[in-house]
Design a protein around this motif. Structure first.
Motif, mmCIF file in Angstrom:
data_model
loop_
_atom_site.group_PDB
_atom_site.id
_atom_site.type_symbol
_atom_site.label_atom_id
_atom_site.label_comp_id
_atom_site.label_asym_id
_atom_site.label_seq_id
_atom_site.Cartn_x
_atom_site.Cartn_y
_atom_site.Cartn_z
ATOM 1 N N GLY A 121 1.249 6.092 -1.813
ATOM 2 C CA GLY A 121 1.965 7.317 -1.477
ATOM 3 C C GLY A 121 1.360 8.086 -0.330
ATOM 4 O O GLY A 121 2.008 8.951 0.270
ATOM 5 N N SER A 129 7.399 5.896 -9.958
ATOM 6 C CA SER A 129 7.703 5.316 -8.645
ATOM 7 C C SER A 129 7.591 3.796 -8.643
ATOM 8 O O SER A 129 7.833 3.162 -7.612
ATOM 9 N N LEU A 180 8.823 2.981 -4.859
ATOM 10 C CA LEU A 180 7.659 2.944 -3.970
ATOM 11 C C LEU A 180 6.980 1.583 -4.041
ATOM 12 O O LEU A 180 6.587 1.012 -3.014
#
Length: 549
Positions: A443, A348, A320
């Motif tokens: 996110g 992430s 991410l």
């Protein structure tokens, strides 16, 4: 007596007839539509000089009206009052080339000063002394691109990849200029004048262990050389520009103490007249302009760029967010250690920590591979506001995340869209200090928005890279093209304002330079009239602390 009187009368009659004939001849000659003198007077008053090779035969002393007049409105010179006499500017020849639509270089010509070698080539010959910590010589090879990169891991594309050092822009830009399609040897036709001084190399070689006299010597020598040139005297250097491949603070020493950092090049009065292009500009000064750091990619044709862009859009991105860098323990304001902690504590996040083993961070393959596998790339300030990593991440199709507007948004305004939210994420540094979760913040962005943002990032690539100096892209504009075009537009606007008698910078506040650069042209003119740059969302980031009374 009668005979004598008759003879006298006859002579007088002949003289009268002759006088009438002469008067009639001159009347026809002067007032006929085909009269030579009238034709000459009309041509002189409405002289239009075509910007071709014949233009050099027209003397610059010919008065050129600021506003062109129709023939019937032309007044004789004797009827024009001194107060209405149009001003004559020595750059009018250059402005006229703009109107020549048959000339593809009209309004785009650049004249390059032929500097003595001590200002550029001699520094290259002594490249071992440019950087105190490592030998710069190998990075100056290949026109400043450095050695070609091996593609053993398949991270790069087949052509155009080099181990380019972030501080070699002096050489890269000059070699790109040699390929510029509109160079001229006639400075009077030039829209701008380039000074191929290696300002970055000069600053770098004396940053450590030298007194201020040594550090300032080449800068003083350069401006002395320039100010004695006729080209300089046309606009006192306001049509001149040069490139320094370092950050602005290396050229802005705050005092003459040997303990202070850098030289004083940007504080010299002559330098303040020029446009100085650096990899990081000062938010508070108006004579320097930020242009992109060089990346590892230097394509030689459009297809190289298109192939790379298509590949970056299709990559599968595992992480991410990621961060490549080291903490700054000596800087209490730095948020880098906080970012490193969040990367380490997230499933992430990906970290390429440079503190213990910097060789990992000096590997273009390691850096680009991580960026290519990440959706977002964290780009906090380092030793200064900006960092080369931001451009590497965009090159990899990774959406940059900034924490201070001076890291990107107020810097590269010639090369970037005004709306920063289209291609990046902004998280204020104070949010990180309050322990806001980066993972949670990023996110929350939906996949469709991420896709659109990545498209914007990838579309920016051509404008943020420097093409191979030994070739020329067919249709795409690279960072060099965008920079030169911006300088030309700046000089042209100044010249037109002078011709039209418009006020320049009447209400300009230099400490707000960062703000003016973000305004649209029409907004900028309106704000200057009000002697205020208005309120901006970035004001809190650039406000100076109030002095205690």
């Amino acid at each position: 007596m009668a005979k004598g009187s008759s003879h006298v009368f006859q002579q007088s009659s002949i003289m009268c007839v002759f006088g009438l004939l002469c008067a009639l001849f001159w009347f026809c000659l002067l007032y006929s539509p085909f009269g030579v003198f009238q034709g000459r007077t009309f041509w002189s008053s409405s002289l239009q000089i075509s910007p071709t090779s014949n233009q050099s035969r027209i003397q610059e002393s010919i008065p050129i009206p600021v506003v062109s007049h129709e023939p019937e409105n032309v007044e004789s010179e004797s009827a024009v009052s001194p107060s209405k006499t149009p001003k004559v500017f020595p750059f009018m020849k250059a402005l006229r080339t703009i109107d020549n639509k048959s000339d593809p270089c009209g309004g785009r010509y650049v004249y390059v000063h032929d500097l003595p070698s001590r200002f550029n080539e001699d520094m290259v010959k002594e490249c071992g002394g440019i950087n105190r910590f490592f030998d710069m010589c190998k990075f100056i090879n290949n026109s400043g691109l450095g050695p070609p990169l091996e593609n053993t891991e398949g991270v790069f594309s087949v052509n155009g990849w080099y181990a380019t050092n972030q501080f070699t822009l002096d050489v890269i830009f000059r070699n790109r200029m040699k390929q510029y399609e509109c160079l001229t040897n006639d400075s009077s036709m030039a829209a701008a004048i380039f000074v191929p001084f290696y300002a970055g190399f000069d600053a770098s070689r004396y940053l450590w262990g030298y007194n201020t006299s040594v550090r300032d010597a080449a800068s003083l020598d350069l401006v002395d050389w320039l100010q004695n040139r006729d080209e300089w005297k046309v606009m006192n250097g306001k049509d001149h520009f040069l490139v320094g491949g370092r950050i602005t603070w290396d050229f802005r020493r705050l005092s003459n103490k040997d303990t202070d950092w850098g030289n004083n090049f940007l504080f010299l009065p002559a330098s303040k007249n020029m446009s100085v292009l650096l990899i990081e500009s000062s938010p508070f000064n108006s004579n320097d302009f930020a242009i992109p750091y060089p990346t590892y990619f230097h394509p030689s044709k459009d297809s190289d760029v298109f192939t790379w862009q298509n590949r970056m859009m299709k990559l599968d991105r595992k992480w991410l967010f990621c961060f490549a860098g080291a903490p700054r323990p000596g800087n209490p304001k730095s948020i880098r250690s906080l970012l490193i902690d969040q990367c380490k504590n997230s499933n992430s996040g990906k970290l390429l920590e440079c503190g213990n083993d910097e060789s990992k961070c000096h590997s273009p393959s390691n850096i680009m591979k991580m960026f290519q596998r990440s959706v977002f790339c964290l780009q906090p300030p380092g030793d200064s506001y900006t960092r080369r990593s931001a451009f590497d991440s965009i090159l990899a199709g990774c959406i940059p995340v900034f924490f201070h507007p001076a890291s990107f948004y107020t810097q590269y305004t010639w090369h970037l869209p005004k709306k920063y939210t289209k291609y990046s994420i902004f998280i204020p540094e104070d949010d990180i200090r309050r322990n806001i979760s980066i993972e949670q913040r990023l996110g929350q962005i939906d996949s469709e928005t991420v896709k659109m943002m990545r498209k914007e990032v990838v579309d920016l690539i051509p404008r943020l890279i420097y093409a191979d100096p030994n070739s020329r892209l067919e249709s795409l504009k690279d960072a060099f093209d965008v920079s030169v075009e911006a300088v030309i537009n700046k000089v042209t606007k100044l010249r037109k304002d002078l011709v039209a008698g418009r006020r320049n910078n009447g209400g300009f506040i230099e400490e707000l330079s960062w703000k003016y650069a973000l305004l649209e042209e029409e907004e900028e003119e309106e704000e200057e009239d009000e002697e205020s740059a208005g309120v901006h969302e970035w004001d809190p980031f650039f406000s100076k602390p109030k002095q205690q009374t």
